[in-house]
Design an enzyme around this catalytic site. Structure first.
Site, mmCIF file in Angstrom:
data_model
loop_
_atom_site.group_PDB
_atom_site.id
_atom_site.type_symbol
_atom_site.label_atom_id
_atom_site.label_comp_id
_atom_site.label_asym_id
_atom_site.label_seq_id
_atom_site.Cartn_x
_atom_site.Cartn_y
_atom_site.Cartn_z
ATOM 1 N N ASP A 55 -6.996 1.202 14.907
ATOM 2 C CA ASP A 55 -6.427 0.097 13.804
ATOM 3 C C ASP A 55 -7.492 0.191 13.347
ATOM 4 O O ASP A 55 -8.961 0.046 13.694
ATOM 5 C CB ASP A 55 -5.985 -1.170 13.925
ATOM 6 C CG ASP A 55 -6.399 -2.256 13.135
ATOM 7 O OD1 ASP A 55 -6.795 -2.315 12.234
ATOM 8 O OD2 ASP A 55 -5.935 -3.628 13.184
ATOM 9 N N VAL A 56 -8.442 0.777 12.144
ATOM 10 C CA VAL A 56 -9.705 1.650 11.225
ATOM 11 C C VAL A 56 -10.270 0.116 11.094
ATOM 12 O O VAL A 56 -11.459 -0.263 10.868
ATOM 13 C CB VAL A 56 -9.822 1.588 10.445
ATOM 14 C CG1 VAL A 56 -8.808 3.119 10.388
ATOM 15 C CG2 VAL A 56 -8.252 1.086 9.243
ATOM 16 N N ASN A 82 -8.985 6.839 3.972
ATOM 17 C CA ASN A 82 -7.536 6.942 3.227
ATOM 18 C C ASN A 82 -7.277 5.755 3.332
ATOM 19 O O ASN A 82 -6.662 5.349 2.322
ATOM 20 C CB ASN A 82 -6.972 8.095 3.662
ATOM 21 C CG ASN A 82 -5.521 7.788 2.702
ATOM 22 O OD1 ASN A 82 -5.267 7.929 1.792
ATOM 23 N ND2 ASN A 82 -4.673 7.938 3.372
ATOM 24 N N TYR A 150 -7.453 -6.323 -4.205
ATOM 25 C CA TYR A 150 -7.450 -4.642 -3.915
ATOM 26 C C TYR A 150 -8.111 -4.314 -5.062
ATOM 27 O O TYR A 150 -9.245 -2.988 -4.850
ATOM 28 C CB TYR A 150 -6.518 -4.516 -4.632
ATOM 29 C CG TYR A 150 -5.402 -2.364 -4.606
ATOM 30 C CD1 TYR A 150 -5.637 -1.735 -3.594
ATOM 31 C CD2 TYR A 150 -6.011 -2.394 -5.438
ATOM 32 C CE1 TYR A 150 -4.997 -0.978 -3.152
ATOM 33 C CE2 TYR A 150 -5.264 -1.134 -5.304
ATOM 34 C CZ TYR A 150 -5.614 0.288 -3.644
ATOM 35 O OH TYR A 150 -5.326 1.045 -4.059
ATOM 36 N N LYS A 154 -11.839 -1.969 -4.066
ATOM 37 C CA LYS A 154 -11.667 -0.475 -4.374
ATOM 38 C C LYS A 154 -12.687 -0.009 -5.488
ATOM 39 O O LYS A 154 -13.586 1.019 -5.191
ATOM 40 C CB LYS A 154 -10.663 0.041 -5.569
ATOM 41 C CG LYS A 154 -9.318 0.053 -4.400
ATOM 42 C CD LYS A 154 -9.458 0.929 -3.306
ATOM 43 C CE LYS A 154 -8.809 1.286 -2.362
ATOM 44 N NZ LYS A 154 -8.736 2.065 -0.912
#
Length: 245
Positions: A55-56, A82, A150, A154
């Site tokens: 789990d990043v 990613n 989101y 980003k």
């Protein structure tokens, strides 16, 4: 020369396609993701693939994952950062704080933790250096309607990329960002059914083969140490990005 590559979010979509492209190029690839079964599907029995459930968003799991990679491969040459997620389309006042935190934790904090671990290893190893490629998005430049979390995450990736690129110079660590528009994955399948536009309409949008993204990442990863793609946009030719809004 065989490279040691780490791909996060390797269990599906862009991560799977890119990991498999690195494997096809003869690289040793560590597949990071939360679902062990999905990672096994990506590996498809390839002896150069190392499935590392992770789990990043968890600092301890990320540290353990990179330690496992180094224990097997000896070093980290490339990180494709990613892993990411989206949220339901909502205006900011309709968005729950929990939705915001979930997106930011994966898209930004997860990218930070993995880049941090990769940078530390690339700095310490001999020969020193490596390359970090962050998955941004068209949304790093222009938002879609109802995408505050989101889009903010980003845009933040762009700042993270540039900061790592600057700090990495003295250690031979290059960092670049790929901004992807409408690659056909399960996550982007909704484009073929119609998505909200800035004028309030709902329209089908053109998509492109995810293999083109993998090809672009491999190009970025294969440059010599003296060259770097700081920013690349790869998108479906006719998607409504230029002129969006």
């Amino acid at each position: 020369m065989m490279r040691s590559v780490v791909v996060t979010g390797a269990g599906s979509g862009i991560g799977r396609a890119t990991a498999q492209a690195f494997l096809a190029a003869g690289d040793r690839v560590a597949l990071l993701g939360r679902r062990a079964a999905a990672l096994a599907e990506t590996a498809h029995g390839n002896p150069l693939a190392q499935a590392v459930p992770c789990d990043v968003t968890d600092e301890v799991q990320v540290a353990a994952a990179f330690a496992a990679v180094v224990a097997q491969a000896g070093r980290v040459d490339v990180l494709f950062n990613n892993a990411g997620m989206s949220a339901p389309v909502r205006t900011i006042d309709e968005m729950a704080v929990e939705e915001w935190l979930a997106v930011v934790n994966v898209n930004l904090t997860g990218a930070f933790l993995c880049a941090r671990a990769a940078f530390a290893q690339m700095r310490a190893q001999a020969p020193q250096g490596g390359r970090i490629i962050n998955n941004g998005s068209i949304s790093a430049h222009a938002p879609r309607p109802g995408s505050a979390a989101y889009t903010a995450s980003k845009h933040a990736i762009t700042g993270l990329t540039r900061s790592i690129a600057l700090d990495g110079r003295v250690f031979g660590i290059a960092c670049g960002q790929i901004d992807i528009g409408n690659a056909l994955t399960d996550m982007a399948a909704k484009m073929t059914r119609g998505v909200p536009q800035a004028d309030g309409s709902v329209r089908v949008e053109p998509v492109m083969d995810v293999a083109e993204v993998a090809r672009a990442v491999l190009h970025m990863a294969s440059l010599p140490p003296g060259a770097n793609v700081l920013s690349m946009t790869v998108m479906a030719t006719n998607m409504p990005f230029v002129g969006r809004g």
